[in-house]
Design a protein around this motif. Structure first.
Motif, PDB file in Angstrom:
ATOM      1  N   GLU A  71      50.212  23.583  -3.648  1.00 42.21           N
ATOM      2  CA  GLU A  71      50.941  23.480  -2.375  1.00 42.21           C
ATOM      3  C   GLU A  71      51.338  22.034  -2.094  1.00 42.21           C
ATOM      4  O   GLU A  71      50.638  21.103  -2.494  1.00 42.21           O
ATOM      5  CB  GLU A  71      50.024  23.921  -1.220  1.00 42.21           C
ATOM      6  CG  GLU A  71      49.673  25.384  -1.208  1.00 42.21           C
ATOM      7  CD  GLU A  71      50.828  26.234  -0.714  1.00 42.21           C
ATOM      8  OE1 GLU A  71      51.373  25.926   0.366  1.00 42.21           O
ATOM      9  OE2 GLU A  71      51.198  27.196  -1.435  1.00 42.21           O
ATOM     10  N   GLY A  72      52.408  21.846  -1.369  1.00 44.62           N
ATOM     11  CA  GLY A  72      52.758  20.520  -0.860  1.00 44.62           C
ATOM     12  C   GLY A  72      53.231  19.571  -1.934  1.00 44.62           C
ATOM     13  O   GLY A  72      53.677  19.977  -3.010  1.00 44.62           O
ATOM     14  N   SER A  73      53.106  18.268  -1.641  1.00 44.27           N
ATOM     15  CA  SER A  73      53.618  17.250  -2.552  1.00 44.27           C
ATOM     16  C   SER A  73      52.995  17.370  -3.932  1.00 44.27           C
ATOM     17  O   SER A  73      53.631  17.075  -4.943  1.00 44.27           O
ATOM     18  CB  SER A  73      53.322  15.855  -2.001  1.00 44.27           C
ATOM     19  OG  SER A  73      54.144  15.580  -0.907  1.00 44.27           O
ATOM     20  N   THR A 133      58.750  14.557  -1.896  1.00 40.50           N
ATOM     21  CA  THR A 133      58.344  15.085  -0.591  1.00 40.50           C
ATOM     22  C   THR A 133      57.391  14.133   0.119  1.00 40.50           C
ATOM     23  O   THR A 133      57.119  14.291   1.302  1.00 40.50           O
ATOM     24  CB  THR A 133      57.688  16.471  -0.730  1.00 40.50           C
ATOM     25  OG1 THR A 133      56.615  16.379  -1.670  1.00 40.50           O
ATOM     26  CG2 THR A 133      58.695  17.490  -1.231  1.00 40.50           C
TER      27      THR A 133
END
Ligand SMILES: [Fe+3]
Ligand SMILES: [Fe+3]
Ligand SMILES: [Fe+3]
Ligand SMILES: [Fe+3]
Lengths: 407, 407, 407, 407
Positions: free
Chosen positions: B349-351, B75
């Motif tokens: 959360e996220g990468s 990501t």
């Protein structure tokens, strides 16, 4: 018992009724075996583990069969390498059928006045045969799928009825200690024991299997292109194999290869022939997860063992009707549980200890049987297992999710 | 915090003090990375996840580094393929060291008045760096082991003291519900959460690690030749790879390759550099099993986090002295637990959600850190994980067995 | 002779002037070797075949080098596997340079009063060194081409001048018996002998090399997509490797990677870095064929040995100027002749018999040297050879065709 | 012509008389094809290149066969991948036999009043069929050799007579220009043309084939362990494959697998089923070399085309009797000539140009036919070709050596 023996053994032959001699020979991939090999190996199982051990003076039908038809029982001797099963043009099909008759006669004689041990082994042998009945069908399906003409294994196979299934909902389950594993009197495999307590958290479990229609949405939403939906090994697999749909779907996703040949894709029927990685990615995409095997068994134990099993004669998953929970039949359901020994697990003594225990690594547990599993072969505690990239079995899944705490 | 940052970052460079420029470049296998890559990747982690996100107007040191030094954060963008890390003669070592300085300056400036988020990310970055410190050493050890001359990574490395360890005994533990996972205030990785109850059966856990001497007995008893001791995948691996001893033992089993070069094999020291399959087979041979990670954490949680960790400067497992339980340091201990999410697990959360969660398939949990793990990097709840055939880390094991019921 | 020795050996080091330590270590593919290995192997050649045989009491610089730096002389002992040359971080570059100095001193002392045999061997060693000078450059070029940043091996490298070359015409040659092979006094490799008669048919041979511009037409005309233009093995290779242009062309065919970095593609310059299969397919597309090595040698023998060789300092093929026949330099020219022994061929005695003879199978002869071949290394009779799928050398071609009969 | 057509086509079926349905299906390696495929492909050749082109309104027997049974004629359309021929359980054997009958009827009708072109194509088709008759036998032999029971392809096959052959001597041949290639009126393949002059040096050629007994001496003398006897690629092959004897010899070198099953090794019979590399190494060990194809053709052209060919019914090489030169039959003889176009070679027009020409790279020419070649299929100018590591055909060799100058 003699009746049961005859029934199961006969059914193996009946399953093959639409096969031609040529179809029995070919191995389409290392994981699959030729039909001829299944016929011989299941017979060898009775010969090797019953006749050779409990019939004094028994002479093997053919001395070379111990090598040719042993699958993976190293303690029973060396074996022909699995990926080379398809090289065996010989023994001929008719020789294998003679072999079956020979062993059947001896076993049936023995079953007239059997010891307890013999009965135990015979029951195991029949359950083993039933497992191979399923493999025989999925292996031949795979073989026919590799033929550009996509021939039907059984051109007469009726299609299952189809209608919009009930909306997917979730059944809430309160956490706590539950018992799983086989506890009763009947037959079970060693890997279902011992019955033991498991601690479950509050959770919810899907009311039916995930359908083709739902899976099409996942694809349409870019499911096969979004790395963040996938386990790392799964994503590597998708890239390496170029997967963009379940194994037997046509390129345009309109048709599906079945044991009855290519058919229009039924959006209402459960999706099948996909890997653990795909089931897991779909679940993540839906904000869910797969159930653990304990969650599954707890829920399934409250259902009766019935559904779209081999006896329906459809040999393909069917759309859920109102009230169907689909725990049994249709497709083996991927769980999130790695296949591992239960606490206190002891494999069978001797060579038969190799049956299940040594595979308890790198595979995922699947539950509930499929549309080609025999009804009397199943139990809620039944555990099967496949590598997470396997797709050639009737494999599907249901969703689960963590509970809100208020059940 | 700024001190901690400087200390950890400096230690990475200190670890490399005996390396020559040539040593930084080579990749000895797809699982390992060149030292140069570790130096750059750990730096990129700070640049990408802190500077690029929290310093407005920050300009990347080199635009190509996002591609070259991303490991597996899809990501965050595309990345150079892992097996090709060793093709990168350029950027040069001195350029990488400049990169480190550049990023260090910016991070240190930011840490003068940091936000909570920055602190959180920086702590994660430092723990990430500590993980790569360990990998840097095990990767360079593997590289040097492939050189026919078996050069020492550090010719000055002192050998650990040796003496006969206490007899192996078993500590009995009564079953019941225990809690595992990280529960306190300090830093932990997401895979250690949530703290949650686990149901344990009565069991016994080994009082120390299994030694080279004990492992020699297993070999002498034909351990590598008896298929029934092995998991099916393990046996296939033994045959395919021709394994007959731990990775770094000499052919005659008299010597072992260490970070200090080849040394006589110390029968009293813990056996190391072996796979899950070998640990599992040894345990079966001894009529035991490996502990689950919950059993391990329950026991380890009663010990203080000390032992033969990186700070001893031995960088090799050492014989247990009286009273040593060896839960921390020496070797990462294979458990029988497949690496899986804890109930209710939520990745970051996220990468950064890609840090741990996506690897929760096909790997086994290992516990306790090793002789090259930093003391302040460990906790009882710390989980690491490797494929069951991995051997190039400092991997070893302790035994466990089912309890008699009376603890 | 001592001067010549010093000159050739020094030139090897000079070629590396723009390399950094890191660049010497990496092996980019099994066919290529690290620069460090070339420096050591050429030195070992002198040590093993001269010092160890002609200097009594000579002690090897390092006993392990016989194993590490032997390339393929089985009769001289075992050797480090070729695909693992890149694993050797050690010996260090400075150690290899010391090795060179050590051997140079001993050889130079020996060359003060050398025997005939020593002179013969030294001349062979220098020619061997010159071959590796070329490989050193093409191997490092390949390595740099695998780096996403496409760094220049020598950022100062001047580009060759460019201008439209003369139209391609064909020189008619009358058939008959001609002599090929080395016949004079000077040095030659064993594979150039014996000089012998060959029977040639009437034919025509291209007046210059095929250019990038001409090759672009082949591509534009679908050359890489028309199976009928290709040898069967070539077509399989194109499909398997996904070839659609020469090795170092950019995807859009506008640029070419050179030893001076990426440069605009010069349509006037000879096409290079392509396989025999590509040369052969192009020739078929043009209704021509490649010349045999006898046809080539007959024509080349009428030219003086000059052209765009290493001494121009361009290290890249250059457009033909008026009158240039381009037989020497620019690119090695694929011929249609499989590399085979001449009638009556006898390899050198002893280990040096392994130099050339054992490769006379499965390879194609190439002729004429390239832009990185030393001027004094070439002769019209010089034969080199590569597998038909090789592309990393400076390989190109000229056309030929059957004669009309009237020359 | 109609008789000839019927005879050749019928003979294909006769060759299969001892096969069972199962035997027709399996592909034992990518180089080999199932018997069923040979039956269909040879039929497709007539359908595709005669019926579809010369019978207006002809409708294909089955539209899918163009894809399934095209071997390698890219210009005739796409084809089923060669390594997957064994996956085709369907079409069934009886369907293939129907296909043969269908095509035979149409061809026979056409042959009643055929055009010249049709006759030419039919002759080519029959020669093609004869080539596949040989492949059919060698492929089925390979398949049966992979079965641990080593079943006989034909249990009734008579063994050839055996007696000590004449001593090996050498026939001296004076050098000069000779003509080779097909020059007469009868049928030949395009690769035998044009007839053209070749320049030969003085040489000597062996008076008969090399025998098993002679090859046993090579083995006893360590032939498979002496790297200096081998071409570089051959030595790599020996190491990689673990070769230490011809393909079908038993481990103890006492027995040989034949089309009649396992038989005692006949020391007097020609050695067979070995690669070019082995033939070449043996020749070097004996201080000889293999003949070039021109040398072979010059000598063979002075013999009549007779010998141990398929018509003897032995289907295995036989000991030379007094006077036998063994140029025709017994085994295909490896020559030292890479398979290459003759000067001025032009392949056939259209798809049939793919028959031979595109294979002229990486293979070696073999000459003289074997014990399973039809008598009327051979000529002195006949060229066949195999990769130098091929062993599954009846491949053997005779020796040659350079001449003393005085013939
Ligand atoms: Fe089985
Ligand atoms: Fe990292
Ligand atoms: Fe060399
Ligand atoms: Fe053919």
């Amino acid at each position: 018992m003699p009746d049961q023996y005859r029934d199961v053994r006969t059914r193996t032959i009946t399953l093959c009724k639409s096969l031609e001699t040529e179809d029995y020979v070919v191995q389409s991939m290392p994981d699959a075996s030729p039909a001829k090999w299944h016929l011989a190996h299941t017979t060898w199982f009775f010969e090797r583990f019953i006749l050779q051990q409990y019939v004094s003076g028994y002479r093997a039908f053919d001395d070379s069969y111990d090598y040719l038809f042993n699958s993976y029982y190293y303690t029973a001797g060396q074996m022909h390498p699995r990926p080379q099963r398809g090289l065996l043009a010989r023994p001929l099909l008719r020789e294998i059928l003679n072999y079956r008759n020979h062993v059947d006669e001896h076993i049936q004689r023995l079953l007239e006045f059997p010891s307890d041990e013999v009965i135990q082994r015979a029951v195991l042998g029949l359950n083993h045969e039933q497992q191979h009945q399923e493999l025989l069908l999925t292996d031949i399906k795979h073989l026919f799928s590799r033929n550009p003409a996509l021939p039907a294994v059984d051109p007469e196979l009726p299609a299952p009825p189809s209608a919009r299934p009930p909306e997917l909902s979730f059944d809430a389950v309160e956490g706590g200690i539950c018992e799983i594993g086989h506890g009763g009197d009947g037959f079970c495999f060693d890997n279902e024991t011992p019955r033991h307590p498991e601690l479950l958290a509050d959770h919810e479990i899907g009311s039916r299997l995930v359908t083709n229609g739902e899976y099409l949405e996942f694809i349409a939403d870019g499911g096969y292109r979004e790395s963040e939906l996938w386990l790392s090994d799964g994503w590597a697999c998708v890239q390496r194999e170029g997967w963009d749909r379940p194994l037997y779907w046509s390129r345009d996703r309109d048709a599906e290869f079945t044991l009855g040949g290519s058919r229009p894709l039924d959006r209402h029927a459960p999706v099948t022939h996909l890997s653990y990685y795909e089931a897991d990615a779909f679940a993540r995409w839906r904000g869910c997860r797969l159930p653990t095997e304990a969650e599954w068994e707890l829920a399934a134990g409250q259902q009766s063992v019935q559904g779209n099993l081999a006896e329906t004669g459809w040999w393909h998953p069917a759309a859920a009707r109102a009230g169907d929970r689909q725990y049994f039949g249709d497709v083996w359901e991927w769980t999130s549980s790695p296949y591992a020994p239960y606490p206190g697990f002891k494999p069978l003594e001797g060579s038969l200890g190799e049956y299940n225990g040594k595979f308890m690594c790198n595979q995922m547990t699947v539950r509930g049987g499929s549309c080609v599993t025999a009804r009397d072969h199943l139990r809620p505690s039944y555990r099967s297992f496949f590598y997470p990239d396997a797709r050639w079995q009737f494999l599907g899944f249901r969703l689960a999710r963590d509970g809100s705490g208020a059940a």
